[in-house]
Write a protein that holds these residues in place. Structure first.
Motif, PDB file in Angstrom:
ATOM      1  N   LEU A  14      -3.306 -10.006   6.395  1.00  9.39           N
ATOM      2  CA  LEU A  14      -3.460 -11.423   6.069  1.00  9.39           C
ATOM      3  C   LEU A  14      -4.471 -11.628   4.948  1.00  9.39           C
ATOM      4  O   LEU A  14      -4.917 -12.757   4.707  1.00  9.39           O
ATOM      5  CB  LEU A  14      -3.876 -12.204   7.316  1.00  9.39           C
ATOM      6  N   HIS A  15      -4.824 -10.545   4.260  1.00 14.90           N
ATOM      7  CA  HIS A  15      -5.804 -10.607   3.167  1.00 14.90           C
ATOM      8  C   HIS A  15      -5.217  -9.981   1.908  1.00 14.90           C
ATOM      9  O   HIS A  15      -4.340  -9.128   1.972  1.00 14.90           O
ATOM     10  CB  HIS A  15      -7.083  -9.865   3.553  1.00 14.90           C
ATOM     11  N   ARG A  16      -5.734 -10.401   0.784  1.00 18.70           N
ATOM     12  CA  ARG A  16      -5.365  -9.822  -0.489  1.00 18.70           C
ATOM     13  C   ARG A  16      -6.619  -9.756  -1.345  1.00 18.70           C
ATOM     14  O   ARG A  16      -7.273 -10.777  -1.506  1.00 18.70           O
ATOM     15  CB  ARG A  16      -4.307 -10.690  -1.170  1.00 18.70           C
ATOM     16  N   PRO A  17      -7.010  -8.626  -1.892  1.00 20.57           N
ATOM     17  CA  PRO A  17      -6.384  -7.310  -1.713  1.00 20.57           C
ATOM     18  C   PRO A  17      -6.651  -6.760  -0.315  1.00 20.57           C
ATOM     19  O   PRO A  17      -7.510  -7.278   0.403  1.00 20.57           O
ATOM     20  CB  PRO A  17      -7.052  -6.455  -2.787  1.00 20.57           C
ATOM     21  N   SER A  18      -5.930  -5.688   0.030  1.00 15.52           N
ATOM     22  CA  SER A  18      -6.116  -5.097   1.353  1.00 15.52           C
ATOM     23  C   SER A  18      -5.995  -3.581   1.275  1.00 15.52           C
ATOM     24  O   SER A  18      -5.260  -3.045   0.445  1.00 15.52           O
ATOM     25  CB  SER A  18      -5.084  -5.650   2.347  1.00 15.52           C
ATOM     26  N   ARG A  19      -6.716  -2.909   2.162  1.00 12.85           N
ATOM     27  CA  ARG A  19      -6.599  -1.443   2.255  1.00 12.85           C
ATOM     28  C   ARG A  19      -5.186  -1.061   2.706  1.00 12.85           C
ATOM     29  O   ARG A  19      -4.660  -0.026   2.312  1.00 12.85           O
ATOM     30  CB  ARG A  19      -7.640  -0.885   3.233  1.00 12.85           C
ATOM     31  N   THR A  20      -4.590  -1.920   3.514  1.00 12.07           N
ATOM     32  CA  THR A  20      -3.233  -1.642   3.968  1.00 12.07           C
ATOM     33  C   THR A  20      -2.280  -1.547   2.779  1.00 12.07           C
ATOM     34  O   THR A  20      -1.427  -0.656   2.722  1.00 12.07           O
ATOM     35  CB  THR A  20      -2.763  -2.743   4.945  1.00 12.07           C
ATOM     36  N   GLN A  21      -2.435  -2.437   1.791  1.00 12.19           N
ATOM     37  CA  GLN A  21      -1.565  -2.389   0.613  1.00 12.19           C
ATOM     38  C   GLN A  21      -1.790  -1.109  -0.182  1.00 12.19           C
ATOM     39  O   GLN A  21      -0.833  -0.510  -0.684  1.00 12.19           O
ATOM     40  CB  GLN A  21      -1.790  -3.609  -0.284  1.00 12.19           C
ATOM     41  N   VAL A  22      -3.041  -0.680  -0.284  1.00 13.85           N
ATOM     42  CA  VAL A  22      -3.343   0.578  -0.986  1.00 13.85           C
ATOM     43  C   VAL A  22      -2.614   1.736  -0.307  1.00 13.85           C
ATOM     44  O   VAL A  22      -2.005   2.586  -0.969  1.00 13.85           O
ATOM     45  CB  VAL A  22      -4.865   0.831  -1.034  1.00 13.85           C
ATOM     46  N   LEU A  23      -2.667   1.773   1.018  1.00 16.36           N
ATOM     47  CA  LEU A  23      -1.998   2.840   1.770  1.00 16.36           C
ATOM     48  C   LEU A  23      -0.483   2.766   1.581  1.00 16.36           C
ATOM     49  O   LEU A  23       0.181   3.789   1.351  1.00 16.36           O
ATOM     50  CB  LEU A  23      -2.370   2.738   3.251  1.00 16.36           C
ATOM     51  N   LEU A  24       0.081   1.565   1.660  1.00 15.52           N
ATOM     52  CA  LEU A  24       1.524   1.406   1.475  1.00 15.52           C
ATOM     53  C   LEU A  24       1.960   1.814   0.066  1.00 15.52           C
ATOM     54  O   LEU A  24       3.003   2.446  -0.107  1.00 15.52           O
ATOM     55  CB  LEU A  24       1.931  -0.040   1.757  1.00 15.52           C
ATOM     56  N   ASP A  25       1.162   1.471  -0.936  1.00 17.38           N
ATOM     57  CA  ASP A  25       1.486   1.864  -2.312  1.00 17.38           C
ATOM     58  C   ASP A  25       1.487   3.384  -2.458  1.00 17.38           C
ATOM     59  O   ASP A  25       2.354   3.947  -3.143  1.00 17.38           O
ATOM     60  CB  ASP A  25       0.490   1.245  -3.293  1.00 17.38           C
ATOM     61  N   ALA A  26       0.539   4.046  -1.803  1.00 21.04           N
ATOM     62  CA  ALA A  26       0.473   5.510  -1.876  1.00 21.04           C
ATOM     63  C   ALA A  26       1.694   6.146  -1.212  1.00 21.04           C
ATOM     64  O   ALA A  26       2.262   7.120  -1.741  1.00 21.04           O
ATOM     65  CB  ALA A  26      -0.813   6.015  -1.220  1.00 21.04           C
ATOM     66  N   LEU A  27       2.123   5.602  -0.092  1.00 24.03           N
ATOM     67  CA  LEU A  27       3.312   6.116   0.575  1.00 24.03           C
ATOM     68  C   LEU A  27       4.558   5.902  -0.290  1.00 24.03           C
ATOM     69  O   LEU A  27       5.389   6.801  -0.444  1.00 24.03           O
ATOM     70  CB  LEU A  27       3.495   5.438   1.940  1.00 24.03           C
ATOM     71  N   ARG A  28       4.668   4.718  -0.867  1.00 21.04           N
ATOM     72  CA  ARG A  28       5.810   4.422  -1.747  1.00 21.04           C
ATOM     73  C   ARG A  28       5.850   5.390  -2.929  1.00 21.04           C
ATOM     74  O   ARG A  28       6.894   5.960  -3.249  1.00 21.04           O
ATOM     75  CB  ARG A  28       5.703   2.980  -2.267  1.00 21.04           C
ATOM     76  N   ASP A  29       4.697   5.572  -3.582  1.00 22.34           N
ATOM     77  CA  ASP A  29       4.651   6.442  -4.758  1.00 22.34           C
ATOM     78  C   ASP A  29       4.990   7.884  -4.399  1.00 22.34           C
ATOM     79  O   ASP A  29       5.706   8.562  -5.144  1.00 22.34           O
ATOM     80  CB  ASP A  29       3.275   6.367  -5.419  1.00 22.34           C
ATOM     81  N   SER A  30       4.489   8.353  -3.249  1.00 21.22           N
ATOM     82  CA  SER A  30       4.781   9.728  -2.831  1.00 21.22           C
ATOM     83  C   SER A  30       6.259   9.895  -2.500  1.00 21.22           C
ATOM     84  O   SER A  30       6.864  10.912  -2.854  1.00 21.22           O
ATOM     85  CB  SER A  30       3.923  10.119  -1.622  1.00 21.22           C
TER      86      SER A  30
END
Length: 195
Positions: A14-30
């Protein structure tokens, strides 16, 4: 020709930016290093405040209805959430309460979470995995969990987390390649029937 997997990434923060988004971006990129993905992002924060007041999809605004349809039509879901007081946000659960109970049957789901300490890591196993088991989804073998010590200023700084992400992706890729092969086969059968 193998088509990209329709990949829907759901960020339960429920926040932006978020650590969750950083983690999701890393999973997507990998994952994108190994598979062709067509990615659609859904951020829970963008669905407020209407989501919480809706008791059915008919009561949702158009953007939220599109989010529901994207989830229901995904070839792959990547779902990440922050953990608060040993649980997932109620609004994330409510979002999935509005999903058709048969829409995710067999859909692969990669689970991820962030929390304040390692004490919350098992929420992936005790709350997220059972939720997607209800939908008869195929939850991928390993979930990914990160703490504030793993992510600083929007960057993953932990070698252990990076290695865990890679191990998770290595286990997920063969399953997802099988999904792509099945989709290709289904397309070929449909084209034959139409001819």
């Amino acid at each position: 020709m193998i088509r990209p997997l329709r990949t829907v990434i759901v960020n339960g923060s429920l926040h932006r930016p978020s650590r969750t988004q950083v983690l999701l971006d890393a999973l997507r990129d990998s994952l994108n290093d190994h598979l062709a993905l067509h990615v659609h992002h859904i951020e829970l924060v963008n669905l407020l405040p209407e989501l919480g007041a809706a008791l059915s999809t008919d009561a949702l605004p158009t953007d939220a209805q599109h989010a529901i349809k994207a989830i229901e039509n995904a070839d792959l879901l990547i779902v990440g959430t922050p953990i608060f007081r040993a649980g997932i946000p109620g609004l994330l659960k409510h979002l999935f309460d509005l999903i058709d109970m048969n829409a995710l049957n067999g859909t692969p789901v990669l689970l991820a979470a962030t929390g304040g300490s390692q004490r919350h890591a098992l929420v992936i196993e005790h709350q997220l995995r059972p939720l997607f088991s209800f939908f008869q989804s195929l939850t991928l073998p390993i979930g990914v969990y990160a703490t504030p010590e793993d992510i600083h200023d929007g960057v993953i700084t932990s070698d252990a987390l990076q290695q865990h992400i890679q191990r998770t992706i290595n286990l997920a890729v063969p399953v997802l390649q099988g999904v792509q092969a099945r989709l290709l086969q289904d397309t070929a059968v449909t084209q034959e029937q139409a001819a």
